[in-house]
Design a protein around this motif. Structure first.
Motif, PDB file in Angstrom:
ATOM      1  N   LYS A 219       0.842  -1.195   0.000  1.00 14.93           N
ATOM      2  CA  LYS A 219       0.000   0.000   0.000  1.00 14.93           C
ATOM      3  C   LYS A 219       0.872   1.238   0.000  1.00 14.93           C
ATOM      4  O   LYS A 219       1.848   1.322   0.763  1.00 14.93           O
ATOM      5  N   LEU A 347       2.208   2.834  -8.012  1.00 15.98           N
ATOM      6  CA  LEU A 347       1.119   3.033  -7.042  1.00 15.98           C
ATOM      7  C   LEU A 347       0.973   4.514  -6.730  1.00 15.98           C
ATOM      8  O   LEU A 347       1.936   5.165  -6.302  1.00 15.98           O
ATOM      9  N   GLU A 351      -3.160   3.967  -3.065  1.00 22.22           N
ATOM     10  CA  GLU A 351      -3.438   2.788  -3.875  1.00 22.22           C
ATOM     11  C   GLU A 351      -2.770   1.534  -3.304  1.00 22.22           C
ATOM     12  O   GLU A 351      -1.745   1.631  -2.628  1.00 22.22           O
TER      13      GLU A 351
END
Ligand SMILES: O=P(O)(O)OC[C@H]1O[C@@H](O)[C@H](O)[C@@H](O)[C@@H]1O
Length: 361
Positions: A219, A347, A351
């Motif tokens: 993440k 990312l 995200e």
């Protein structure tokens, strides 16, 4: 399935989670995971390790551990910003959950790693990695037809030695295509509970295979976009490297690191290893079958969101370059690694990326 687990400090510098899985009162699996790198060190199924541990492996909480399943993140391979294969395999992870029995009866253990001052010094991004490991038995249904004297199977099935003994029949080895995952497997024994079913000629039974699931989540917890590559660096223990085959690469393009990163097309249906191999196969299928695993086993590796597969064995030529590997140990392992390494993952803030590998035997 009974699950026992512990996280313990066995020596001052060694912190290992051990998980024991019992089926029908027998130890079915034993797993050890080191906090250093969340490295799965060992996955023993019926007493035999599927994974390889170098006898020269270093357990000093500094060096990567040459064993089991190290994790490459945020960079696969040599990296000007930091250590080869990134810092995840040399960081101390946190045990988030478990080991515990989940609602499916499997053992789960969850580790996490977040950025620190040290990781940001190398790679200035905020992240959280969550690594979920699940070990257990995959059960699938099979239909058994016939009478005691005529024990046979339909789509897939087994006649176990114990069941046959009870029926006064000679031992029989049955091979069957697993209806769950499709590969051909040999089944020679049955669990007690299922024996009863077969003796009574019930129509439903179970064949159990053992699985290890490694689920990684990345993440982006910061406010800037980042790119990374990642890989599960599986070291599989093999009986004899020259007898090992790996399926699924025929027709694929690969980067040969032993030949200046030149690209080639693989012509072989089954890979074998007879020299130094360091190849990155691009856009590989979602599963590979590896034969010759410790104890004559066949392992199936399924993967999702890991588009690339790296195959590595240093052979006798390169082994002396690795001080944490015995000179003859190349005979006893093959690395078949599930990765997202050719094209980096991007990312944006907030995200998440997830990828999973499932090992079944
Ligand atoms: O010695 P390390 O850093 O664990 O790496 C071992 C091997 O890992 C493989 O994944 C790489 O493709 C090889 O190039 C590398 O030599």
């Amino acid at each position: 399935m009974t699950v026992y687990g512990s996280a313990r400090e066995s020596k001052i510098y060694i912190l290992v989670t051990t998980v024991f899985l019992y089926a029908g009162g027998t130890l079915s699996q034993k797993v050890q995971v080191h906090f250093h790198g969340a490295t799965v060190l060992s996955w023993k199924v019926a007493g035999k390790d599927v994974l390889f541990q170098s006898r020269e492996a270093i357990y000093d909480n500094q060096a990567p551990i040459r064993a089991g399943i190290p994790i490459a993140f945020p960079h696969f391979g040599q990296w000007e910003a930091g250590p080869t294969h990134g810092f995840a395999r040399t960081s101390r992870w946190k045990l988030e959950e478990g080991p515990q029995k989940d609602s499916n009866g499997n053992a789960t253990v969850v580790y996490s790693l977040v950025d620190t001052e040290e990781t940001r010094r190398l790679w200035n991004h905020k992240f959280k990695l969550t690594y979920t490991l699940v070990f257990g038995d995959t059960a699938f249904k099979t239909t058994l037809n016939g009478r005691a004297a005529d024990l046979r199977t339909t789509s897939a099935g087994t006649a176990g030695t114990v069941a046959r003994e009870r029926l006064g029949l000679a031992p029989l080895t049955v091979t069957a295509n697993c209806p769950y995952c499709g590969y051909r497997t040999e089944v020679t024994d049955l669990y007690k509970g299922h024996v009863e079913q077969i003796c009574r000629l019930q129509y439903l039974s179970k064949i159990l295979s053992r699985m290890a699931l490694c689920f990684i989540k990345v993440k982006n917890t910061g406010d800037t976009t980042f790119n990374f590559t990642t890989l599960l660096h599986n070291y599989f223990r093999v009986d004899d490297i020259s007898a090992v085959t790996v399926s699924g690469m025929q027709g694929l393009e690969y980067i040969d690191k032993t030949r200046n990163f030149e690209r080639f097309t693989e012509s072989r249906e089954l890979l074998t290893v007879g020299e130094f191999v360091d190849s990155i196969y691009i856009n590989t299928p979602s599963s590979h079958v590896i034969t010759g695993i410790n104890g004559g086993r066949t392992l199936r590796m399924d993967k999702e969101n890991f588009p690339d597969t790296v195959v590595w064995n240093p052979w006798e030529t390169m082994s002396p370059n690795f001080p944490d590997l015995g000179n003859d140990e190349y005979l006893s392992f093959i690395c078949v690694e599930a990765g997202h390494v050719v094209n980096p993952v991007t990312l944006t803030p907030g995200e998440e990326f997830t990828a999973v590998q499932l090992l079944t035997l």
